[in-house]
Write a protein that holds these residues in place. Structure first.
Motif, PDB file in Angstrom:
ATOM      1  N   THR A 189       4.868   5.834   2.986  1.00 38.46           N
ATOM      2  CA  THR A 189       6.358   6.098   2.961  1.00 38.46           C
ATOM      3  C   THR A 189       6.989   6.004   4.350  1.00 38.46           C
ATOM      4  O   THR A 189       7.941   5.350   4.535  1.00 38.46           O
ATOM      5  N   GLY A 190       6.413   6.879   5.131  1.00 38.70           N
ATOM      6  CA  GLY A 190       6.986   7.018   6.559  1.00 38.70           C
ATOM      7  C   GLY A 190       6.982   5.426   7.211  1.00 38.70           C
ATOM      8  O   GLY A 190       7.842   5.286   8.157  1.00 38.70           O
ATOM      9  N   THR A 191       5.684   4.866   7.158  1.00 41.82           N
ATOM     10  CA  THR A 191       5.502   3.552   7.902  1.00 41.82           C
ATOM     11  C   THR A 191       6.584   2.508   7.422  1.00 41.82           C
ATOM     12  O   THR A 191       7.084   1.681   8.053  1.00 41.82           O
ATOM     13  N   SER A 192       6.879   2.453   6.108  1.00 42.21           N
ATOM     14  CA  SER A 192       7.718   1.639   5.480  1.00 42.21           C
ATOM     15  C   SER A 192       9.234   1.959   6.235  1.00 42.21           C
ATOM     16  O   SER A 192       9.918   0.905   6.732  1.00 42.21           O
ATOM     17  N   LYS A 193       9.275   3.328   6.311  1.00 47.57           N
ATOM     18  CA  LYS A 193      10.830   3.560   7.060  1.00 47.57           C
ATOM     19  C   LYS A 193      10.791   3.315   8.302  1.00 47.57           C
ATOM     20  O   LYS A 193      11.762   3.082   9.098  1.00 47.57           O
ATOM     21  N   ALA A 194       9.665   3.323   9.006  1.00 48.11           N
ATOM     22  CA  ALA A 194       9.537   3.215  10.621  1.00 48.11           C
ATOM     23  C   ALA A 194       9.816   1.550  10.828  1.00 48.11           C
ATOM     24  O   ALA A 194      10.487   1.300  11.715  1.00 48.11           O
ATOM     25  N   PHE A 195       9.570   0.646  10.174  1.00 50.46           N
ATOM     26  CA  PHE A 195       9.914  -0.635  10.027  1.00 50.46           C
ATOM     27  C   PHE A 195      11.273  -0.706   9.922  1.00 50.46           C
ATOM     28  O   PHE A 195      11.732  -1.860  10.271  1.00 50.46           O
ATOM     29  N   GLU A 196      12.174   0.059   9.442  1.00 46.60           N
ATOM     30  CA  GLU A 196      13.576  -0.062   9.362  1.00 46.60           C
ATOM     31  C   GLU A 196      14.110   0.072  10.929  1.00 46.60           C
ATOM     32  O   GLU A 196      15.186  -0.236  11.139  1.00 46.60           O
ATOM     33  N   PHE A 197      13.189   0.903  11.338  1.00 47.85           N
ATOM     34  CA  PHE A 197      13.724   1.187  13.143  1.00 47.85           C
ATOM     35  C   PHE A 197      13.454   0.029  13.913  1.00 47.85           C
ATOM     36  O   PHE A 197      14.296  -0.493  14.627  1.00 47.85           O
ATOM     37  N   GLY A 198      12.540  -0.876  13.709  1.00 45.18           N
ATOM     38  CA  GLY A 198      11.988  -1.823  14.373  1.00 45.18           C
ATOM     39  C   GLY A 198      10.478  -2.117  13.977  1.00 45.18           C
ATOM     40  O   GLY A 198       9.962  -1.320  13.572  1.00 45.18           O
ATOM     41  N   GLU A 199      10.125  -3.344  14.683  1.00 45.09           N
ATOM     42  CA  GLU A 199       8.570  -3.612  14.489  1.00 45.09           C
ATOM     43  C   GLU A 199       7.808  -2.893  15.376  1.00 45.09           C
ATOM     44  O   GLU A 199       6.714  -2.243  14.710  1.00 45.09           O
ATOM     45  N   LEU A 200       7.942  -2.264  16.691  1.00 45.90           N
ATOM     46  CA  LEU A 200       7.214  -1.705  17.409  1.00 45.90           C
ATOM     47  C   LEU A 200       7.039  -0.202  16.599  1.00 45.90           C
ATOM     48  O   LEU A 200       5.899   0.516  16.664  1.00 45.90           O
ATOM     49  N   GLU A 201       8.107   0.425  16.048  1.00 46.36           N
ATOM     50  CA  GLU A 201       8.097   1.645  15.445  1.00 46.36           C
ATOM     51  C   GLU A 201       7.145   1.648  14.068  1.00 46.36           C
ATOM     52  O   GLU A 201       6.209   2.424  14.018  1.00 46.36           O
ATOM     53  N   GLY A 202       7.444   0.489  13.537  1.00 47.40           N
ATOM     54  CA  GLY A 202       6.279   0.261  12.352  1.00 47.40           C
ATOM     55  C   GLY A 202       5.024   0.212  12.539  1.00 47.40           C
ATOM     56  O   GLY A 202       3.842   0.516  12.055  1.00 47.40           O
ATOM     57  N   THR A 203       4.589  -0.782  13.857  1.00 47.49           N
ATOM     58  CA  THR A 203       3.259  -0.656  14.484  1.00 47.49           C
ATOM     59  C   THR A 203       2.655   0.523  14.973  1.00 47.49           C
ATOM     60  O   THR A 203       1.639   0.837  14.221  1.00 47.49           O
ATOM     61  N   PHE A 204       3.349   1.296  15.347  1.00 46.30           N
ATOM     62  CA  PHE A 204       3.050   2.817  15.908  1.00 46.30           C
ATOM     63  C   PHE A 204       2.455   3.619  14.495  1.00 46.30           C
ATOM     64  O   PHE A 204       1.630   4.306  14.518  1.00 46.30           O
ATOM     65  N   ALA A 205       3.646   3.391  13.340  1.00 46.51           N
ATOM     66  CA  ALA A 205       3.373   4.155  12.239  1.00 46.51           C
ATOM     67  C   ALA A 205       2.285   3.832  11.550  1.00 46.51           C
ATOM     68  O   ALA A 205       1.426   4.476  10.871  1.00 46.51           O
ATOM     69  N   SER A 206       2.008   2.487  11.533  1.00 48.70           N
ATOM     70  CA  SER A 206       0.647   1.826  10.707  1.00 48.70           C
ATOM     71  C   SER A 206      -0.263   2.463  11.563  1.00 48.70           C
ATOM     72  O   SER A 206      -1.532   2.720  10.927  1.00 48.70           O
ATOM     73  N   LEU A 207      -0.460   2.392  13.019  1.00 53.91           N
ATOM     74  CA  LEU A 207      -1.850   2.874  13.464  1.00 53.91           C
ATOM     75  C   LEU A 207      -2.047   4.298  13.324  1.00 53.91           C
ATOM     76  O   LEU A 207      -3.159   4.713  12.819  1.00 53.91           O
ATOM     77  N   ALA A 208      -0.839   5.149  13.187  1.00 50.39           N
ATOM     78  CA  ALA A 208      -1.134   6.563  12.925  1.00 50.39           C
ATOM     79  C   ALA A 208      -1.219   6.908  11.529  1.00 50.39           C
ATOM     80  O   ALA A 208      -2.218   7.826  11.312  1.00 50.39           O
ATOM     81  N   MET A 209      -1.075   6.165  10.769  1.00 50.11           N
ATOM     82  CA  MET A 209      -1.383   6.273   9.261  1.00 50.11           C
ATOM     83  C   MET A 209      -2.873   5.945   8.863  1.00 50.11           C
ATOM     84  O   MET A 209      -3.609   6.783   8.506  1.00 50.11           O
ATOM     85  N   ILE A 210      -3.387   4.843   9.725  1.00 54.29           N
ATOM     86  CA  ILE A 210      -4.578   4.307   9.409  1.00 54.29           C
ATOM     87  C   ILE A 210      -5.661   5.565  10.264  1.00 54.29           C
ATOM     88  O   ILE A 210      -6.785   5.725   9.835  1.00 54.29           O
ATOM     89  N   VAL A 211      -5.421   5.659  11.518  1.00 55.16           N
ATOM     90  CA  VAL A 211      -6.180   6.600  12.452  1.00 55.16           C
ATOM     91  C   VAL A 211      -6.281   8.098  11.799  1.00 55.16           C
ATOM     92  O   VAL A 211      -7.156   8.790  11.576  1.00 55.16           O
ATOM     93  N   ALA A 212      -5.167   8.475  11.250  1.00 55.06           N
ATOM     94  CA  ALA A 212      -5.138   9.986  10.431  1.00 55.06           C
ATOM     95  C   ALA A 212      -5.965   9.819   9.380  1.00 55.06           C
ATOM     96  O   ALA A 212      -6.487  10.945   8.933  1.00 55.06           O
ATOM     97  N   ALA A 213      -5.860   8.678   8.547  1.00 55.70           N
ATOM     98  CA  ALA A 213      -6.894   8.723   7.429  1.00 55.70           C
ATOM     99  C   ALA A 213      -8.281   8.735   7.822  1.00 55.70           C
ATOM    100  O   ALA A 213      -9.059   9.692   7.319  1.00 55.70           O
ATOM    101  N   LEU A 214      -8.679   8.229   8.782  1.00 53.87           N
ATOM    102  CA  LEU A 214     -10.067   8.117   9.260  1.00 53.87           C
ATOM    103  C   LEU A 214     -10.327   9.584   9.780  1.00 53.87           C
ATOM    104  O   LEU A 214     -11.296   9.992   9.483  1.00 53.87           O
ATOM    105  N   ILE A 215      -9.438  10.076  10.743  1.00 50.32           N
ATOM    106  CA  ILE A 215      -9.901  11.710  11.241  1.00 50.32           C
ATOM    107  C   ILE A 215      -9.861  12.665  10.250  1.00 50.32           C
ATOM    108  O   ILE A 215     -10.627  13.481  10.341  1.00 50.32           O
ATOM    109  N   SER A 216      -9.029  12.595   9.341  1.00 49.05           N
ATOM    110  CA  SER A 216      -8.929  13.466   8.090  1.00 49.05           C
ATOM    111  C   SER A 216     -10.180  13.309   7.317  1.00 49.05           C
ATOM    112  O   SER A 216     -10.563  14.365   6.900  1.00 49.05           O
ATOM    113  N   ILE A 217     -10.765  12.183   7.097  1.00 41.18           N
ATOM    114  CA  ILE A 217     -12.095  12.273   6.292  1.00 41.18           C
ATOM    115  C   ILE A 217     -13.018  13.125   7.084  1.00 41.18           C
ATOM    116  O   ILE A 217     -13.930  13.770   6.507  1.00 41.18           O
TER     117      ILE A 217
END
Length: 237
Positions: A189-217
């Motif tokens: 949900t936050g990643t979708s919101k980040a893309f409203e700010f801009g492509e770079l914001e969305g890119t960093f949010a996408s990476l955060a979501m994916i890496v956070a999932a791997l680290i959390s596992i």
């Protein structure tokens, strides 16, 4: 009749979402976010019509199954900006690792403080991870995947609503700061919101979501059991 409800629930959910999305585009109010309005409208309709959630979910589950491919699709903007991400790789990894650890520990402590049972505790712990992976983590550590999905959705909605306010208060200007905050704090949900700010914001949010999932596992299946044992058996005998 069941087939009719299945078709209506699927098409109805999509229709409600797109109508709420159109309204949100015309009135950029946080409380009009489709992520918030869509489930509220659906809940009201189910209560008024008396349709059981299980019957509704036979059609809506198709959308749930698309969460996995949708998450993978976030890799596209990451690929497009891979050089920028490599440049800040260390800072990104450290911030996400710390964020993941804090999310797990804070969720566990909060659950213990309010007196939740073991199943609810383990269901709440992976709340800061995107839904498909959070449900898998919940299943691995003894939680309820269904309850975890609810906690994840609640976290995502609240995070996407509060993050823009926090960004203004803290005066975050860099795309990396905004994106990592939204991706770590509110996952999909936050990643979708980040893309409203801009492509770079969305890119960093996408990476955060994916890496956070791997680290959390990793943290949930290795460090967390040890931390849980320490707190319950030593600190809270």
């Amino acid at each position: 009749m069941n087939l009719f409800i299945t078709i209506v629930s699927l098409l109805g959910t999509i229709t409600i979402f797109y109508i709420s999305k159109m309204i949100y585009k015309k009135n950029k109010k946080e409380w009009l976010s489709p992520i918030l309005i869509t489930p509220l409208v659906i809940i009201c309709i189910l209560l008024l019509t008396g349709i059981p959630y299980k019957s509704y979910n036979t059609g809506a589950t198709v959308l749930t199954n698309l969460l996995g491919p949708a998450t993978v699709a976030f890799a596209i903007p990451i690929y497009k900006n891979v050089n920028l991400l490599k440049k800040h790789a260390f800072e990104i990894f450290i911030s996400i690792a710390v964020g993941s650890a804090v999310a797990i520990v804070s969720s566990f402590i909060m659950a213990i403080m309010v007196g939740l049972n073991d199943e609810l505790v383990h269901s709440l712990v992976p709340r800061s991870v995107t839904t498909p992976i959070a449900m898998d983590i919940s299943n691995m550590i003894g939680g309820s995947p269904t309850l975890t999905a609810v906690f994840v959705m609640t976290t995502g909605i609240l995070g996407s609503l509060l993050a823009p306010i926090l960004i203004k208060i803290c005066r975050f200007h860099r795309p990396s700061s905004k994106g990592l905050l939204l991706g770590m704090g509110a996952h999909g949900t936050g990643t979708s919101k980040a893309f409203e700010f801009g492509e770079l914001e969305g890119t960093f949010a996408s990476l955060a979501m994916i890496v956070a999932a791997l680290i959390s596992i990793v943290l949930s299946t290795t460090i967390f059991p040890v931390f849980e044992h320490l707190v319950i058996n030593i600190l809270l005998p």
